[in-house]
Design a protein around this motif. Structure first.
Motif, PDB file in Angstrom:
ATOM      1  N   THR A  48       0.848  -1.195   0.000  1.00  0.00           N
ATOM      2  CA  THR A  48       0.000   0.000   0.000  1.00  0.00           C
ATOM      3  C   THR A  48       0.880   1.240   0.000  1.00  0.00           C
ATOM      4  O   THR A  48       0.655   2.191  -0.761  1.00  0.00           O
ATOM      5  CB  THR A  48      -0.911   0.013   1.241  1.00  0.00           C
ATOM      6  N   ALA A  49       1.919   1.213   0.860  1.00  0.00           N
ATOM      7  CA  ALA A  49       2.844   2.350   0.903  1.00  0.00           C
ATOM      8  C   ALA A  49       3.489   2.564  -0.454  1.00  0.00           C
ATOM      9  O   ALA A  49       3.661   3.697  -0.914  1.00  0.00           O
ATOM     10  CB  ALA A  49       3.917   2.110   1.969  1.00  0.00           C
ATOM     11  N   PHE A  50       3.829   1.460  -1.117  1.00  0.00           N
ATOM     12  CA  PHE A  50       4.463   1.538  -2.439  1.00  0.00           C
ATOM     13  C   PHE A  50       3.517   2.173  -3.460  1.00  0.00           C
ATOM     14  O   PHE A  50       3.901   3.077  -4.213  1.00  0.00           O
ATOM     15  CB  PHE A  50       4.879   0.133  -2.879  1.00  0.00           C
ATOM     16  N   VAL A  51       2.268   1.725  -3.446  1.00  0.00           N
ATOM     17  CA  VAL A  51       1.289   2.246  -4.412  1.00  0.00           C
ATOM     18  C   VAL A  51       0.998   3.717  -4.138  1.00  0.00           C
ATOM     19  O   VAL A  51       0.977   4.551  -5.046  1.00  0.00           O
ATOM     20  CB  VAL A  51      -0.018   1.415  -4.360  1.00  0.00           C
ATOM     21  N   VAL A  52       0.819   4.040  -2.846  1.00  0.00           N
ATOM     22  CA  VAL A  52       0.525   5.423  -2.488  1.00  0.00           C
ATOM     23  C   VAL A  52       1.668   6.334  -2.936  1.00  0.00           C
ATOM     24  O   VAL A  52       1.444   7.406  -3.494  1.00  0.00           O
ATOM     25  CB  VAL A  52       0.289   5.558  -0.966  1.00  0.00           C
ATOM     26  N   ALA A 111       0.701 -11.156  -4.812  1.00  0.00           N
ATOM     27  CA  ALA A 111       1.614 -10.016  -4.801  1.00  0.00           C
ATOM     28  C   ALA A 111       2.675 -10.177  -5.880  1.00  0.00           C
ATOM     29  O   ALA A 111       3.035  -9.223  -6.577  1.00  0.00           O
ATOM     30  CB  ALA A 111       2.286  -9.888  -3.436  1.00  0.00           C
ATOM     31  N   ARG A 112       3.156 -11.413  -6.041  1.00  0.00           N
ATOM     32  CA  ARG A 112       4.194 -11.674  -7.039  1.00  0.00           C
ATOM     33  C   ARG A 112       3.648 -11.402  -8.441  1.00  0.00           C
ATOM     34  O   ARG A 112       4.340 -10.836  -9.292  1.00  0.00           O
ATOM     35  CB  ARG A 112       4.637 -13.123  -6.902  1.00  0.00           C
ATOM     36  N   ASP A 113       2.406 -11.792  -8.679  1.00  0.00           N
ATOM     37  CA  ASP A 113       1.823 -11.599 -10.007  1.00  0.00           C
ATOM     38  C   ASP A 113       1.513 -10.129 -10.283  1.00  0.00           C
ATOM     39  O   ASP A 113       1.666  -9.647 -11.391  1.00  0.00           O
ATOM     40  CB  ASP A 113       0.543 -12.431 -10.153  1.00  0.00           C
ATOM     41  N   VAL A 114       1.057  -9.426  -9.236  1.00  0.00           N
ATOM     42  CA  VAL A 114       0.654  -8.040  -9.441  1.00  0.00           C
ATOM     43  C   VAL A 114       1.869  -7.114  -9.507  1.00  0.00           C
ATOM     44  O   VAL A 114       1.987  -6.282 -10.399  1.00  0.00           O
ATOM     45  CB  VAL A 114      -0.303  -7.574  -8.321  1.00  0.00           C
ATOM     46  N   PHE A 115       2.787  -7.273  -8.533  1.00  0.00           N
ATOM     47  CA  PHE A 115       3.893  -6.320  -8.418  1.00  0.00           C
ATOM     48  C   PHE A 115       5.215  -6.871  -8.949  1.00  0.00           C
ATOM     49  O   PHE A 115       6.207  -6.172  -8.972  1.00  0.00           O
ATOM     50  CB  PHE A 115       4.082  -5.903  -6.958  1.00  0.00           C
ATOM     51  N   GLY A 116       5.240  -8.153  -9.346  1.00  0.00           N
ATOM     52  CA  GLY A 116       6.481  -8.749  -9.822  1.00  0.00           C
ATOM     53  C   GLY A 116       7.280  -9.326  -8.674  1.00  0.00           C
ATOM     54  O   GLY A 116       7.117  -8.920  -7.529  1.00  0.00           O
ATOM     55  N   ASP A 121      10.901  -0.553  -4.096  1.00  0.00           N
ATOM     56  CA  ASP A 121      11.515   0.418  -3.200  1.00  0.00           C
ATOM     57  C   ASP A 121      10.496   1.490  -2.808  1.00  0.00           C
ATOM     58  O   ASP A 121       9.780   2.005  -3.656  1.00  0.00           O
ATOM     59  CB  ASP A 121      12.706   1.078  -3.910  1.00  0.00           C
ATOM     60  N   VAL A 122      10.414   1.770  -1.507  1.00  0.00           N
ATOM     61  CA  VAL A 122       9.645   2.910  -1.035  1.00  0.00           C
ATOM     62  C   VAL A 122      10.652   3.882  -0.436  1.00  0.00           C
ATOM     63  O   VAL A 122      11.361   3.529   0.502  1.00  0.00           O
ATOM     64  CB  VAL A 122       8.605   2.492   0.030  1.00  0.00           C
ATOM     65  N   ILE A 215      10.848  -4.811   0.636  1.00  0.00           N
ATOM     66  CA  ILE A 215       9.428  -4.820   0.342  1.00  0.00           C
ATOM     67  C   ILE A 215       9.218  -5.773  -0.814  1.00  0.00           C
ATOM     68  O   ILE A 215       9.454  -5.433  -1.963  1.00  0.00           O
ATOM     69  CB  ILE A 215       8.932  -3.413  -0.024  1.00  0.00           C
ATOM     70  N   GLY A 216       8.825  -6.986  -0.494  1.00  0.00           N
ATOM     71  CA  GLY A 216       8.619  -8.003  -1.509  1.00  0.00           C
ATOM     72  C   GLY A 216       7.523  -8.945  -1.068  1.00  0.00           C
ATOM     73  O   GLY A 216       7.008  -8.820   0.041  1.00  0.00           O
ATOM     74  N   PRO A 217       7.178  -9.906  -1.928  1.00  0.00           N
ATOM     75  CA  PRO A 217       6.077 -10.816  -1.605  1.00  0.00           C
ATOM     76  C   PRO A 217       6.289 -11.600  -0.311  1.00  0.00           C
ATOM     77  O   PRO A 217       5.335 -12.001   0.332  1.00  0.00           O
ATOM     78  CB  PRO A 217       6.047 -11.764  -2.812  1.00  0.00           C
TER      79      PRO A 217
END
Lengths: 293, 422
Positions: A48-52, A111-116, A121-122, A215-217
């Protein structure tokens, strides 16, 4: 001077453990649900922090925005899990364990499929980079921030449990579910809210952890073991116990690690906890209750 | 009236259960069993079918689990190489048919799947593996079945199997040159930080021997368990030791936590540079460029290597997988390994393992990293060592390079100071 630096490191580690375990002390401690997907709710908070940050851009604003949003995202995931699966197995803790473990794996793969697969990095805001220098001591600002955040979360949770009607209902259901129901409390609704708050706190922890770690799966798997350890050692059903246990574990780990190595310290901490639970199986602080936990 | 407490029982049961769970979770991450596969050496007769227009090869990478993050990239570049080779007419006129298996980040699964690829898929060669544990688990399988593995990652050396080709660096092509570089820069003291498993432990043994012979003081040596997330204590120790440089053999996510902590504690590449041997281009993004800019790495390939071969490789990779995908050393070594196998097969004019191995010595290939030469004796390849500096663009730029490809020496026999290490 090194001792003071280590003291700070221990307290700081304690605050990280506390953030990770606080939500668990509600869902596991109060409700008796072994939720292996708790770590994945933290992971969801971190993403969420990453997307925001991707949307907002400014690191400072996005961090402050991500904290409440992470709470909501984690909470909603928890609510979904509770409503679909967990409420069917309140009397079967071992089944819950397996089911939530499966959910954890599913969430990791999502998470792996959506974000790789690679870590993302945040960026930490500028006002959190670097360290505060106090007479030769360097206290990283991020760690001071997390320490503060942990204190705020504990105080807010304690107040909510002690002073609000909702908190009274939660405590009533924990202490005696049947009697609470007989007194007109909807235990279903209370369970849901409790689970929402507990999972939401995992989301907040996830946002905070973006300041410290990867920040990973698989972010959650790094913390879930320690989080359970804290709750078990602290005693089921009491936030006070969780706070003390997290601080003690943090200090133990950092001082053991200082005088030996990180691996040996981990072993020593485990041995200490096993020995401690032999002497005091109910944990540091135990609540008098007739319920399952 | 006080209710008599019934909690200790319930609490004990729950805590016992959860401790048991913790133990299982903790252990499963280690995957400690290393005895590979079944010992069916009687059936070492190859079943590779080369009668048709195609020949099968196996790709064995972790596409799930904790290592997927790294091994997926190797898998992608292997696919790219296979696609290019097929577009160019295949090997000995036969099209490559890929059989992909998932090693699931578990050494035992690697051994099982390797066995499956060899005996039931009948592949001519297998490409993959990443962790030393996975390689050690597969080694007895390939030896007993007399098949071929191409292993594309830098590792701790002290190994050479007739059935494995090592296309990543061994220690004298990565760690030793990195130390040479640090000596050249005037470093007199080093702090060693590593993950607690075989590669960092072996690497640090070598570094200690080197340091003793070259008058460098090792002021600290710290290991963190794999997956360790809190580096405040280790960074405190590094800070108070005040070495000239830090040699970092941490692996995986720990690097992120370490560099964030290092940066947050107010230390930078200017105060105490960190030389890393496991951080490549794709990890830089996850650590955050702002946390690691200016730090050093030791590899044999960077995306920024300036050669026509590399330009073509990078362009092809980006065209296939997207503009934002970097290329890294293990990916390049995997890509190269497929071309090396092709060259060996063509020189041998046969897919049979014995013929391919016999033809291996002296095979050269103009890889993206530069010219590489196969050493037929120890099955490693000669590679040029490159020390790089991480730039603000997230890429790694060559700071120093060995003048020519370094002959592989997995047992460090050519180095007096390394006596007694192997």
């Amino acid at each position: 001077m090194d001792i003071i630096a280590q003291l700070f490191a221990g307290l700081s580690l304690g605050s990280v453990l506390l953030l990770a375990a606080l939500g668990l002390s509600l869902t596991f401690g109060q409700m008796g649900v072994i939720n292996m997907a708790h770590g994945e709710f933290m992971m969801a908070g971190a993403y969420t922090a990453f997307v925001v940050q991707g949307v907002v851009g400014d690191a400072g604003v996005s961090l402050l925005l991500a904290l409440p949003l992470g709470f909501v995202v984690g909470g909603l995931l928890g609510l979904l899990l509770e409503a679909t699966l967990i409420h069917r197995m309140y009397r079967r803790p071992l089944d819950t364990l397996l089911v939530t473990w499966g959910v954890a794996l599913v969430l990791q793969q999502v998470a792996r499929d959506v974000f790789g697969a690679p870590n993302v990095d945040v960026r930490a805001p500028a006002w959190l980079s670097g360290a505060v220098q106090i007479g030769g001591l360097a206290l990283p600002r991020t760690r001071l921030f997390i320490l503060t955040l942990a204190i705020v979360c504990v105080v807010a949770l304690a107040l909510a449990l002690r002073a609000t009607p909702l908190g009274r209902r939660i405590r009533a259901v924990v202490q005696n579910r049947d009697l609470a129901e007989a007194s007109g409390i909807s235990s279903r609704a209370t369970d849901r809210v409790t689970f929402f708050i507990g999972s939401g706190l995992a989301g907040v922890a996830g946002v905070a952890l973006t300041l410290l770690g990867s920040i990973g799966p698989t972010l959650g798997t790094n913390y879930i073991v320690d989080a359970f350890l804290v709750v078990v050692a602290g005693g089921i059903g009491q936030i006070k116990g969780t706070v003390i246990a997290a601080t003690a574990l943090g200090l133990m780990q950092s001082f053991f690690e200082y005088s030996t190595t990180a691996s040996v310290a981990k072993v020593l901490v485990f041995v200490t906890i096993v020995a401690f639970l032999q002497l005091r199986p109910q944990g540091l602080v135990s609540v008098r209750t007739r319920s399952l936990a | 009236m006080r209710l008599r407490s019934t909690s200790p029982h319930g609490a004990m049961r729950l805590s016992t259960v959860s401790l048991a769970v913790l133990c299982v979770v903790g252990l499963s991450a280690c995957g400690a069993r290393v005895d590979g596969g079944s010992d069916t050496s009687a059936s070492a007769e190859s079943c590779v079918d080369t009668s048709g227009d195609t020949v099968k090869i196996g790709f064995l990478n972790s596409l799930s689990g904790t290592m997927a993050i790294s091994e997926q990239t190797v898998h992608d570049s292997l696919q790219l190489a296979a696609k290019e080779i097929n577009a160019d007419g295949g090997v000995l006129g036969k099209e490559l048919e890929i059989v992909s298996e998932d090693g699931q980040s578990e050494p035992t699964v690697f051994a099982e799947k390797a066995s499956k690829l060899i005996t039931s898929d009948c592949v001519a060669a297998v490409f993959g593996g990443w962790t030393s544990a996975s390689r050690k688990a597969m080694l007895p399988v390939f030896e007993s079945q007399d098949s071929l593995l191409f292993y594309p990652v830098q590792y701790e050396g002290l190994e050479s199997s007739p059935n494995i080709f090592y296309t990543g660096a061994t220690t004298n092509q990565q760690i030793v040159p990195a130390l040479d570089y640090l000596v050249e820069q005037g470093a007199k003291s080093l702090f060693l930080v590593g993950s607690d498993y075989v590669f960092p432990r072996t690497a640090n043994k070598i570094i200690n021997a080197y340091a003793e012979a070259h008058g460098i003081e090792i002021v600290g040596e710290e290991y963190a368990p794999l997956g360790h997330t809190d580096f405040s204590t280790i960074v405190n120790k590094v800070r108070s030791a005040d070495a000239d440089a830090v040699f970092n053999t941490l692996n995986g996510d720990s690097n992120v936590a370490f560099f964030k902590e290092y940066n947050n504690a107010g230390m930078s590449a200017d105060d105490m540079p960190v030389v890393s041997v496991s951080i490549a281009e794709e990890e830089v993004g996850g650590i955050g460029v702002e946390n690691i800019e200016g730090q050093l790495t030791a590899w044999n390939y960077y995306q920024t290597v300036d050669s026509p071969e590399n330009t073509a490789f990078v362009e092809a990779f980006k065209a296939e997988y997207g503009e934002d995908r970097p290329t890294s050393d293990p990916m390049e070594a995997a890509y190269t390994s497929l071309y090396l196998w092709k060259a060996m097969v063509e020189k041998a004019d046969s897919f049979a393992v014995d013929d391919v191995v016999a033809a291996a010595d002296g095979i050269t290939y103009d890889a993206p990293e530069g010219k590489v030469v196969v050493n037929g004796e120890n099955h490693h390849i000669a590679k040029t060592a490159l020390i790089g500096k991480i730039g603000a663009d997230g890429l790694i730029h060559t700071e120093w390079s060995s003048e020519e490809p370094i002959e592989p020496d997995p047992y460090l026999e050519g180095y007096d100071w390394a006596d007694g290490l192997s």
